[in-house]
Design an enzyme around this catalytic site. Structure first.
Site, PDB file in Angstrom:
ATOM      1  N   ARG A  86      20.539  60.139  30.406  1.00 26.55           N
ATOM      2  CA  ARG A  86      19.191  59.780  29.964  1.00 26.55           C
ATOM      3  C   ARG A  86      19.199  58.427  29.230  1.00 26.55           C
ATOM      4  NH1 ARG A  86      16.207  62.492  25.875  1.00 26.55           N
ATOM      5  NH2 ARG A  86      18.168  63.481  25.340  1.00 26.55           N
ATOM      6  N   ARG A 120      21.788  56.943  15.188  1.00 28.60           N
ATOM      7  CA  ARG A 120      21.434  58.372  15.185  1.00 28.60           C
ATOM      8  C   ARG A 120      22.544  59.285  15.670  1.00 28.60           C
ATOM      9  NH1 ARG A 120      18.353  56.262  19.507  1.00 28.60           N
ATOM     10  NH2 ARG A 120      18.981  57.248  21.448  1.00 28.60           N
ATOM     11  N   TYR A 141      29.910  42.767  20.871  1.00 28.96           N
ATOM     12  CA  TYR A 141      30.899  41.780  20.404  1.00 28.96           C
ATOM     13  C   TYR A 141      30.480  40.419  20.974  1.00 28.96           C
ATOM     14  CZ  TYR A 141      35.684  40.109  19.463  1.00 28.96           C
ATOM     15  OH  TYR A 141      36.781  39.410  19.008  1.00 28.96           O
ATOM     16  N   ARG A 194      31.935  31.274   8.294  1.00 34.62           N
ATOM     17  CA  ARG A 194      32.151  30.635   9.610  1.00 34.62           C
ATOM     18  C   ARG A 194      32.113  31.743  10.649  1.00 34.62           C
ATOM     19  NH1 ARG A 194      35.035  32.054  13.458  1.00 34.62           N
ATOM     20  NH2 ARG A 194      37.176  31.544  12.977  1.00 34.62           N
ATOM     21  N   LYS A 212      33.494  43.967  15.197  1.00 34.29           N
ATOM     22  CA  LYS A 212      34.961  44.098  15.251  1.00 34.29           C
ATOM     23  C   LYS A 212      35.348  45.569  15.077  1.00 34.29           C
ATOM     24  CE  LYS A 212      36.394  39.685  15.438  1.00 34.29           C
ATOM     25  NZ  LYS A 212      37.399  39.100  16.327  1.00 34.29           N
ATOM     26  N   GLU A 283      37.949  38.314   8.282  1.00 34.76           N
ATOM     27  CA  GLU A 283      37.322  37.808   9.499  1.00 34.76           C
ATOM     28  C   GLU A 283      36.351  36.688   9.189  1.00 34.76           C
ATOM     29  OE1 GLU A 283      38.201  39.300  12.542  1.00 34.76           O
ATOM     30  OE2 GLU A 283      37.229  37.492  13.324  1.00 34.76           O
ATOM     31  N   ASP A 284      36.469  35.627   9.931  1.00 30.57           N
ATOM     32  CA  ASP A 284      35.505  34.522   9.905  1.00 30.57           C
ATOM     33  C   ASP A 284      35.240  33.972   8.500  1.00 30.57           C
ATOM     34  OD1 ASP A 284      35.606  34.907  12.562  1.00 30.57           O
ATOM     35  OD2 ASP A 284      33.486  35.282  12.875  1.00 30.57           O
ATOM     36  N   ASP A 306      42.483  37.840  10.980  1.00 29.00           N
ATOM     37  CA  ASP A 306      42.371  37.934  12.431  1.00 29.00           C
ATOM     38  C   ASP A 306      42.279  36.563  13.086  1.00 29.00           C
ATOM     39  OD1 ASP A 306      41.867  39.111  14.945  1.00 29.00           O
ATOM     40  OD2 ASP A 306      39.707  38.885  14.629  1.00 29.00           O
ATOM     41  N   ASP A 307      41.523  35.654  12.486  1.00 29.75           N
ATOM     42  CA  ASP A 307      41.309  34.342  13.115  1.00 29.75           C
ATOM     43  C   ASP A 307      42.584  33.510  13.120  1.00 29.75           C
ATOM     44  OD1 ASP A 307      38.359  34.442  13.591  1.00 29.75           O
ATOM     45  OD2 ASP A 307      38.474  34.926  11.463  1.00 29.75           O
ATOM     46  N   ALA A 343      41.512  21.784  14.691  1.00 30.58           N
ATOM     47  CA  ALA A 343      42.605  22.037  13.740  1.00 30.58           C
ATOM     48  C   ALA A 343      42.085  22.836  12.561  1.00 30.58           C
ATOM     49  CB  ALA A 343      43.212  20.717  13.286  1.00 30.58           C
ATOM     50  N   ALA A 346      41.854  28.732  13.265  1.00 29.96           N
ATOM     51  CA  ALA A 346      42.326  29.262  14.541  1.00 29.96           C
ATOM     52  C   ALA A 346      43.340  28.307  15.177  1.00 29.96           C
ATOM     53  CB  ALA A 346      41.136  29.507  15.462  1.00 29.96           C
ATOM     54  N   ASN A 462      34.001  30.445  20.563  1.00 31.48           N
ATOM     55  CA  ASN A 462      32.936  31.438  20.754  1.00 31.48           C
ATOM     56  C   ASN A 462      31.681  31.026  20.011  1.00 31.48           C
ATOM     57  OD1 ASN A 462      34.625  33.321  22.173  1.00 31.48           O
ATOM     58  ND2 ASN A 462      35.593  33.768  20.235  1.00 31.48           N
ATOM     59  N   ASN A 507      40.913  36.369  23.930  1.00 30.55           N
ATOM     60  CA  ASN A 507      40.206  36.715  22.695  1.00 30.55           C
ATOM     61  C   ASN A 507      41.096  37.616  21.846  1.00 30.55           C
ATOM     62  OD1 ASN A 507      38.315  38.309  20.893  1.00 30.55           O
ATOM     63  ND2 ASN A 507      36.911  36.844  21.822  1.00 30.55           N
TER      64      ASN A 507
HETATM   65  N1  LIG Z   1      39.038  33.220  21.253  1.00 23.64           N
HETATM   66  C1  LIG Z   1      39.354  33.729  20.081  1.00 23.64           C
HETATM   67  O1  LIG Z   1      39.960  34.809  19.982  1.00 23.64           O
HETATM   68  C2  LIG Z   1      38.976  33.008  18.839  1.00 23.64           C
HETATM   69  C3  LIG Z   1      38.149  31.944  18.851  1.00 23.64           C
HETATM   70  N2  LIG Z   1      37.823  31.305  17.691  1.00 23.64           N
HETATM   71  C4  LIG Z   1      36.876  30.206  17.774  1.00 23.64           C
HETATM   72  O2  LIG Z   1      37.511  29.021  17.351  1.00 23.64           O
HETATM   73  C5  LIG Z   1      36.521  28.138  16.864  1.00 23.64           C
HETATM   74  C6  LIG Z   1      37.042  27.443  15.638  1.00 23.64           C
HETATM   75  O3  LIG Z   1      37.297  28.324  14.582  1.00 23.64           O
HETATM   76  P1  LIG Z   1      37.950  27.773  13.211  1.00 23.64           P
HETATM   77  O4  LIG Z   1      39.259  27.153  13.499  1.00 23.64           O
HETATM   78  O5  LIG Z   1      37.970  28.840  12.217  1.00 23.64           O
HETATM   79  O6  LIG Z   1      36.836  26.704  12.819  1.00 23.64           O
HETATM   80  P2  LIG Z   1      36.841  25.390  11.981  1.00 23.64           P
HETATM   81  O7  LIG Z   1      35.444  24.972  11.868  1.00 23.64           O
HETATM   82  O8  LIG Z   1      37.649  25.572  10.755  1.00 23.64           O
HETATM   83  O9  LIG Z   1      37.636  24.359  12.893  1.00 23.64           O
HETATM   84  C7  LIG Z   1      37.066  23.582  13.894  1.00 23.64           C
HETATM   85  C8  LIG Z   1      38.015  22.434  14.174  1.00 23.64           C
HETATM   86  O10 LIG Z   1      37.495  21.727  15.281  1.00 23.64           O
HETATM   87  C9  LIG Z   1      37.521  20.349  14.996  1.00 23.64           C
HETATM   88  N3  LIG Z   1      36.510  19.634  15.752  1.00 23.64           N
HETATM   89  C10 LIG Z   1      35.184  19.496  15.481  1.00 23.64           C
HETATM   90  N4  LIG Z   1      34.610  18.659  16.366  1.00 23.64           N
HETATM   91  C11 LIG Z   1      35.585  18.285  17.214  1.00 23.64           C
HETATM   92  C12 LIG Z   1      35.616  17.417  18.333  1.00 23.64           C
HETATM   93  N5  LIG Z   1      34.524  16.789  18.740  1.00 23.64           N
HETATM   94  N6  LIG Z   1      36.785  17.245  18.984  1.00 23.64           N
HETATM   95  C13 LIG Z   1      37.913  17.891  18.572  1.00 23.64           C
HETATM   96  N7  LIG Z   1      37.933  18.710  17.507  1.00 23.64           N
HETATM   97  C14 LIG Z   1      36.790  18.906  16.849  1.00 23.64           C
HETATM   98  C15 LIG Z   1      37.300  20.263  13.497  1.00 23.64           C
HETATM   99  O11 LIG Z   1      37.753  19.023  12.981  1.00 23.64           O
HETATM  100  C16 LIG Z   1      38.151  21.430  13.029  1.00 23.64           C
HETATM  101  O12 LIG Z   1      39.489  21.032  12.913  1.00 23.64           O
HETATM  102  C17 LIG Z   1      35.251  28.965  16.686  1.00 23.64           C
HETATM  103  O13 LIG Z   1      34.358  28.666  17.729  1.00 23.64           O
HETATM  104  C18 LIG Z   1      35.712  30.383  16.846  1.00 23.64           C
HETATM  105  O14 LIG Z   1      34.745  31.195  17.444  1.00 23.64           O
HETATM  106  C19 LIG Z   1      38.325  31.685  16.476  1.00 23.64           C
HETATM  107  C20 LIG Z   1      39.151  32.769  16.405  1.00 23.64           C
HETATM  108  C21 LIG Z   1      39.496  33.545  17.574  1.00 23.64           C
HETATM  109  C1  LIG Z   2      36.911  36.014  18.241  1.00 21.68           C
HETATM  110  C2  LIG Z   2      36.850  35.567  16.872  1.00 21.68           C
HETATM  111  O1  LIG Z   2      37.422  36.179  15.993  1.00 21.68           O
HETATM  112  C3  LIG Z   2      36.118  34.373  16.557  1.00 21.68           C
HETATM  113  O2  LIG Z   2      35.605  33.718  17.447  1.00 21.68           O
HETATM  114  O3  LIG Z   2      36.027  34.060  15.362  1.00 21.68           O
HETATM  115 MG   LIG Z   3      36.782  35.638  14.082  1.00 24.40          MG
END
Ligand SMILES: NC(=O)C1=CN([C@@H]2O[C@H](COP(=O)(O)OP(=O)(O)OC[C@H]3O[C@@H](n4cnc5c(N)ncnc54)[C@H](O)[C@@H]3O)[C@@H](O)[C@H]2O)C=CC1
Ligand SMILES: CC(=O)C(=O)O
Ligand SMILES: [Mg+2]
Length: 621
Positions: A86, A120, A141, A194, A212, A283-284, A306-307, A343, A346, A462, A507
């Site tokens: 349903r 519920r 997610y 973030r 998560k 997380e984040d 996690d990140d 940098a 992650a 993401n 991921n």
């Molecule tokens: N696939 C997965 O499992 C995961 C994915 N992520 C994704 O990673 C991304 C970043 O996360 P964080 O490192 O925590 O964020 P953050 O904001 O700390 O780092 C972003 C980095 O990207 C750089 N950046 C920004 N503009 C740029 C450009 N034009 N060219 C090159 N580098 C550039 C920044 O200088 C910084 O070093 C998010 O989108 C997050 O969703 C994070 C964790 C897990």
């Molecule tokens: C997947 C994850 O943890 C992130 O994008 O932040």
């Molecule tokens: Mg995360």
């Protein structure tokens, strides 16, 4: 038998049931406990309003009598299968009415319908999620959870989880007792600074902790009564939210420095005082705090980030998969040239893990560690990172290229990504930048010059809109012979020649549930580097040679429960080897240490919760 001895006998039986339930918790592990009833201390509407116990129309007639439910439900007793049929008809109706395929508003509507079910009837919610994980993980997610967080003020109906704010300083130790469960196994906490690649979403970030934990239940079989999503509201620097009259969080700028640390310290002390065996997943948190908090707590508490750590393991497994996919032995990994865009927490987490693994393969010496450094080129918002950069984040410093090296390669401090790709001709281009479309046509064209026979493209940011490129662009520009792995899911690409371009999902969901479950069941007091490495290696080895050669380097999400079980077993095995395993509940640490690999796997399997209705029996408090 006299009446008093009958009553005594009954009382003894009842006590035995209660004792058993107290040992095992209020909801049964079906695999361990068979059909033992669950004792509840409420009746009537209180039961129907409690998602932990509610079965809706599936309450049998005898249960309805026992729990004072007669007349509170429509008379037709349904099976759980009928209920789901349903519900699914309702959920699917949206797809029928969407002519152009699932769109964002459509996904939000699906999230709403699922969320109402979660409110519920938890058992049914998780049954729907587990049985249709491929279809609904992208709703609960990433990517939809990102949209949910962005719109949380409008979507908020019933609270879920706990909120601690700056205003609660000095009160957290008593506040934790407001949570109704005496046992909590898993907490996912965020400060909302973030959220995915969407920036500071303040209190609305609670959605990511909920998402998560949905995976903890669905993939790791953590009992949903023992998970707790937490939001620590220390304000927000998101100007839009600060001015939004509908915003649900504190409308002040984020707390910083020692004051911020004091809030997080207080939270950690409070939750570990009430639930000493809990595991806390960070997380984040913005990069600025992610590493500092990890260093601050990881030796004293059962916690991980996690990140930083989950993502590192998942990326490492993918990088090793990319080596295998070229038909090369794993030991060739230290020869890979890897360009990383981003940098942050992650990106740096991935770089550290990959460098350490290369160094280990090269002999685990200081020279090996130094030599591994030169396999990475890091490009952030200011371009190529070199030692000439005036201000460098200390966590990124080890990856700054030496000036001489850079000149030899025709590059310089701040060189653009496209130039770096042109000059380096990398085997792997990995994005954790949160910049959608960063791997532009020019960058992908440059990657065609890669010296690899099968270049790997990992747009890991993401949600979907923040992915550095789409698979369509990657396959059409770089060619069919690539490996593609993105953070959010994409559909496979029709290459137009009778073949499909495979889209992997890189991921951290393939690791964090197993890391949490393995840590829990091992009883280790910390999450060690070795346990994280074991998790990554397990994921790397999970795919068969045949799959990897076809470019399938990560499992399909439909196998997430199985891979999670394997990862958890690998984590437990490592905890035993490191002499960290202290056991879990009735499982004594000494007993656990005697287990062989197969026994560890069945121990994990037997402790995974499954969504089946237990029989409820009322007992007065
Ligand atoms: N696939 C997965 O499992 C995961 C994915 N992520 C994704 O990673 C991304 C970043 O996360 P964080 O490192 O925590 O964020 P953050 O904001 O700390 O780092 C972003 C980095 O990207 C750089 N950046 C920004 N503009 C740029 C450009 N034009 N060219 C090159 N580098 C550039 C920044 O200088 C910084 O070093 C998010 O989108 C997050 O969703 C994070 C964790 C897990
Ligand atoms: C997947 C994850 O943890 C992130 O994008 O932040
Ligand atoms: Mg995360």
């Amino acid at each position: 038998m006299s009446l008093s001895s009958v009553l005594l006998k009954r009382l003894q039986i009842q006590r035995r049931i209660i004792a058993a339930v107290n040992v095992h918790g209020t909801r049964s592990f079906t695999t361990m406990e068979g059909h033992r009833p669950t004792i509840v201390h409420k009746r009537s509407l209180d039961i129907l309003h409690d998602p932990w116990f509610n079965k809706g129309t599936a309450f049998s007639m005898t249960e309805r009598d026992r729990l004072d439910l007669r007349g509170l439900l429509p008379p037709n007793v349904m099976t759980s299968e009928q209920q789901i049929e349903r519900f699914m008809a309702d959920l699917k109706r949206l797809e029928l009415s969407a002519r152009d395929g699932p769109s964002d508003p459509n996904n939000l509507a699906k999230w709403r319908i699922l969320n109402r079910l979660h409110d519920r009837n938890e058992t049914m919610y998780y049954k729907v999620l587990i049985d249709n994980i491929e279809e609904y993980a992208p709703v609960v997610y990433t990517p939809t959870v990102g949209l949910v967080c962005q719109n949380y003020s409008g979507l908020f109906r019933r609270p879920r989880g706990m909120y601690f704010s700056v205003e609660d300083r000095g009160e957290m130790m008593s506040m934790v007792y407001n949570w109704p469960a005496d046992q909590v196994d898993m907490i996912v906490v965020t400060d909302g600074s973030r959220i995915l690649g969407l920036g500071d979403l303040g209190v609305q970030g609670i959605g990511i902790a909920i998402g998560k934990l949905d995976l903890y239940v669905a993939a790791a079989g953590i009992n949903p009564q023992r998970v707790l999503p937490v939001m620590i509201d220390v304000g927000t620097n998101n100007e839009k939210l600060l001015k939004d009259p509908l915003y649900l969080g504190l409308q002040e700028h984020r707390l910083d420095g020692e004051e911020y640390l004091a809030v997080i310290d207080e939270f950690m002390e409070a939750v570990f005082t009430r639930w000493p065996n809990v595991i806390v997943q960070f997380e984040d948190f913005q990069t600025k705090w992610a590493f500092k908090l990890l260093q601050r707590y990881r030796n004293d508490y059962r916690m991980f980030n996690d990140d930083v750590q989950g993502t590192a393991g998942v990326a490492l497994a993918g990088l090793l998969g990319a080596v295998r996919a070229q038909g090369r032995p794993m030991i060739d990994f230290p020869k890979m040239k890897i360009v990383v865009a981003g940098a942050g927490s992650a990106g740096i987490g991935v770089l550290n893990a990959a460098r350490k693994t290369m160094a280990r393969m090269l002999g685990d010496t200081e020279v090996a560690f130094e030599s591994a450094r030169s396999q990475f080129w890091v490009v952030d918002a200011n371009g190529l990172l070199t030692e000439e950069r005036r201000i460098i984040d200390p966590d990124a410093r080890p990856f700054a290229r030496k000036v001489k090296e850079t000149e030899r390669q025709g590059l310089r401090e701040g060189a653009k990504l496209v130039e770096v790709v042109q000059q380096v001709k990398p085997d792997v281009l990995l994005g954790l930048s949160a910049v959608g479309g960063l791997f532009s046509k020019e960058v992908l064209e440059a990657l065609k010059g890669s010296t690899s026979t099968k270049p790997a493209i990992f747009p890991m940011s993401n949600p979907t809109k923040n992915a550095e490129c789409t698979p369509e662009d990657a396959f059409s520009i770089v060619g069919d012979n690539i490996i593609f792995a993105s953070g959010s899911p994409f559909a496979n690409v029709d290459l137009g020649n009778g073949h499909l371009g495979h889209c992997n999902q890189a991921n951290n969901m393939f690791l964090f549930p197993g890391i949490g479950l393995g840590t829990l069941l091992s009883g280790s007091r910390i999450v060690s580097d070795g346990m994280l490495q074991a998790a990554a290696e397990c994921l790397a080895a999970y795919m068969t040679e045949e799959e990897v050669l076809q470019g399938i380097i990560y499992p399909s999400i439909s196998r997430i429960r199985d891979i999670t079980k394997e990862v958890a077993a690998a984590v437990i095995k490592e905890a035993i080897e490191e002499d960290l395993a202290e056991g879990y509940r009735e499982m004594d640490g000494r007993e656990l240490k005697k287990f062989n690999e197969e026994e560890i796997k069945s121990y994990v399997k037997n402790n995974m919760w499954s969504p089946e209705y237990p029989t409820l029996v009322y007992h007065k408090d």
